[in-house]
Design a protein around this motif. Structure first.
Motif, short mmCIF file in Angstrom:
data_model
loop_
_atom_site.label_atom_id
_atom_site.label_comp_id
_atom_site.label_asym_id
_atom_site.label_seq_id
_atom_site.Cartn_x
_atom_site.Cartn_y
_atom_site.Cartn_z
N VAL A 92 0.87 -1.22 0.04
CA VAL A 92 0.19 -0.11 0.03
C VAL A 92 0.95 1.38 0.20
O VAL A 92 2.07 1.26 0.50
N LEU A 93 0.32 2.23 -0.46
CA LEU A 93 0.74 3.57 -0.25
C LEU A 93 0.04 4.09 1.02
O LEU A 93 -1.06 4.36 0.92
N ALA A 94 0.73 4.72 2.03
CA ALA A 94 0.17 5.06 3.25
C ALA A 94 0.72 6.37 3.46
O ALA A 94 1.81 7.00 3.23
N ALA A 95 0.04 7.38 4.51
CA ALA A 95 0.29 8.64 4.63
C ALA A 95 -0.30 9.09 5.92
O ALA A 95 -1.43 8.20 6.43
N PRO A 96 0.06 10.12 6.47
CA PRO A 96 -0.57 10.59 7.75
C PRO A 96 -2.06 10.92 7.31
O PRO A 96 -2.38 11.49 6.32
N LYS A 97 -2.96 10.52 8.22
CA LYS A 97 -4.39 10.58 7.67
C LYS A 97 -5.19 11.91 7.39
O LYS A 97 -5.95 12.01 6.35
N LYS A 104 -4.71 12.12 -2.33
CA LYS A 104 -5.47 11.30 -3.49
C LYS A 104 -5.61 12.18 -4.42
O LYS A 104 -5.74 11.92 -5.78
N SER A 105 -6.12 13.52 -4.32
CA SER A 105 -6.41 14.48 -5.27
C SER A 105 -5.16 14.55 -6.14
O SER A 105 -5.21 14.77 -7.69
N ALA A 106 -4.15 14.79 -5.46
CA ALA A 106 -2.81 15.12 -6.26
C ALA A 106 -2.27 13.76 -7.19
O ALA A 106 -1.87 13.94 -8.24
N LEU A 107 -2.66 12.60 -6.50
CA LEU A 107 -2.42 11.42 -7.41
C LEU A 107 -3.21 11.51 -8.75
O LEU A 107 -2.67 11.13 -9.82
N ASP A 108 -4.46 11.89 -8.64
CA ASP A 108 -5.24 11.90 -9.85
C ASP A 108 -4.55 13.11 -10.75
O ASP A 108 -5.01 12.92 -12.04
N ALA A 109 -3.93 14.26 -10.42
CA ALA A 109 -3.34 14.86 -11.20
C ALA A 109 -2.10 14.54 -11.89
O ALA A 109 -1.47 15.55 -12.57
N GLY A 110 -1.38 13.53 -11.42
CA GLY A 110 -0.21 12.94 -12.09
C GLY A 110 0.88 13.82 -11.49
O GLY A 110 1.44 13.84 -10.55
N GLY A 111 1.56 14.52 -12.53
CA GLY A 111 2.81 15.15 -12.48
C GLY A 111 2.70 16.19 -11.42
O GLY A 111 4.03 16.62 -11.00
N MET A 112 1.91 16.52 -10.75
CA MET A 112 1.78 17.40 -9.44
C MET A 112 2.45 16.98 -8.38
O MET A 112 2.98 17.64 -7.46
N LEU A 113 3.11 15.66 -8.37
CA LEU A 113 3.66 15.03 -7.27
C LEU A 113 5.10 14.65 -7.34
O LEU A 113 5.38 13.85 -6.81
N ALA A 149 9.12 7.32 9.34
CA ALA A 149 9.42 8.52 8.52
C ALA A 149 8.37 9.70 8.30
O ALA A 149 9.02 10.57 8.32
N PRO A 150 7.05 9.50 8.05
CA PRO A 150 6.31 10.81 8.36
C PRO A 150 6.43 11.37 9.34
O PRO A 150 6.06 12.58 9.50
N ALA A 151 6.20 10.73 10.58
CA ALA A 151 6.08 11.40 11.96
C ALA A 151 7.35 12.19 12.00
O ALA A 151 7.24 13.35 12.86
N ILE A 152 8.51 12.02 11.67
CA ILE A 152 9.50 12.96 11.90
C ILE A 152 10.06 13.66 10.62
O ILE A 152 10.98 14.44 10.66
N GLY A 153 8.98 13.91 9.88
CA GLY A 153 9.37 14.62 8.39
C GLY A 153 10.41 14.31 7.60
O GLY A 153 10.58 15.03 6.86
N LEU A 154 10.63 12.94 7.68
CA LEU A 154 11.77 12.58 6.71
C LEU A 154 11.06 12.27 5.23
O LEU A 154 11.81 12.25 4.22
N ALA A 155 9.71 11.76 5.35
CA ALA A 155 8.98 11.50 4.11
C ALA A 155 7.38 11.84 4.23
O ALA A 155 7.00 12.26 5.29
N ASP A 156 6.81 12.13 3.09
CA ASP A 156 5.58 12.38 3.11
C ASP A 156 4.62 11.46 3.29
O ASP A 156 3.34 11.39 3.46
N ALA A 157 5.06 10.09 2.62
CA ALA A 157 4.10 8.93 2.74
C ALA A 157 5.18 7.71 2.51
O ALA A 157 6.37 7.98 2.41
N ILE A 158 4.61 6.67 2.41
CA ILE A 158 5.42 5.40 2.75
C ILE A 158 4.88 4.31 1.95
O ILE A 158 3.62 4.39 1.50
N VAL A 159 5.89 3.27 1.15
CA VAL A 159 5.13 2.25 0.66
C VAL A 159 5.52 1.06 1.30
O VAL A 159 6.78 0.83 1.73
N ASP A 160 4.66 0.22 1.77
CA ASP A 160 5.08 -0.86 2.75
C ASP A 160 4.00 -2.16 2.51
O ASP A 160 3.06 -1.92 1.66
#
Length: 218
Positions: A92-97, A104-113, A149-160
């Motif tokens: 899954v791709l997971a992120a802070p709630k 999700k909106s940005a993913l639909d927009a593709g290159g914005m990420l 990683a997201p909790a300490i600001g190292l990443a915006d999301a995780i894949v796990d």
């Protein structure tokens, strides 16, 4: 005799049980630290899951049992013979709630990420996922608990990989989307599949009759 590589860790007991249900003597002893043992004309190796495809591809083992996640990440050239049905989990791709709706909106927009930072233990799978989404994130490879990683600001999301999602929830994360599913696979060395065709075919047939789920693809 054929050599079977079994995955250490969470799938080992289920892998040994699958061999037993197929009618093979697999004398795995959880109290022992032996990494090589024999039984019923089989030689067994216990290896780190990520190493199982390497052992099989390089001929140290004729066949192996490994999660689809480890197989995909390894990139090793082996034959994938059967889906054994156990050890099921999801990528899954997971992120802070609080960030999930915007992500999700940005993913639909593709290159914005383009500036998205994703922490993972699975860079190959993450790159493949990103390519399919036509995004170019920064991939941060970690060896330990990526939920930090997201909790300490190292990443915006995780894949796990997740089973129940409980660990994600306990760390304030939620699932943005499911990438794929994983389960244990029976794999074979390409040369062994020809040279030792009969015992490998017998292994597949016996596993199929024992109730494991077939679905071979070479």
């Amino acid at each position: 005799m054929i050599t079977v590589a079994l995955p250490a860790g969470r799938m080992l007991i289920e892998a040994a049980r699958a061999m037993g249900l197929a009618g093979y003597d697999c004398p795995y002893d959880s109290a022992s630290r032996k990494l090589i043992f024999t039984g019923d004309g089989m030689k067994y190796l216990i290896a780190r899951p990520s190493d199982v495809p390497v052992y099989v591809a390089r001929g140290a083992a004729d066949v192996g049992i490994v999660g689809k996640d480890g197989l995909s990440e390894s990139g090793e050239e082996v034959y994938e013979l059967m889906d054994l049905g156990f050890g099921r989990c999801r990528f899954v791709l997971a992120a802070p709630k609080d960030d999930i709706p915007g992500l999700k909106s940005a993913l639909d927009a593709g290159g914005m990420l383009a500036r998205l930072r994703i922490a993972t233990k699975f860079p190959s799978i993450t790159r493949e996922y990103a390519a399919g989404k036509v995004i170019r994130p920064e991939i941060i490879v970690l060896k330990g608990a990526v939920e930090l990683a997201p909790a300490i600001g190292l990443a915006d999301a995780i894949v796990d990989i997740v089973e129940s999602g409980k660990t994600l929830a306990e760390n304030g994360l939620g699932i943005v989307e499911q990438i794929s599913e994983s389960s244990a696979r029976l794999i074979a060395n390409r040369s062994s599949y020809g040279i030792k065709a009969k015992p490998i075919a017998d292994l597949m047939a016996r596993m199929g009759r024992s109730g494991t789920v077939g679905g071979g693809q070479r």
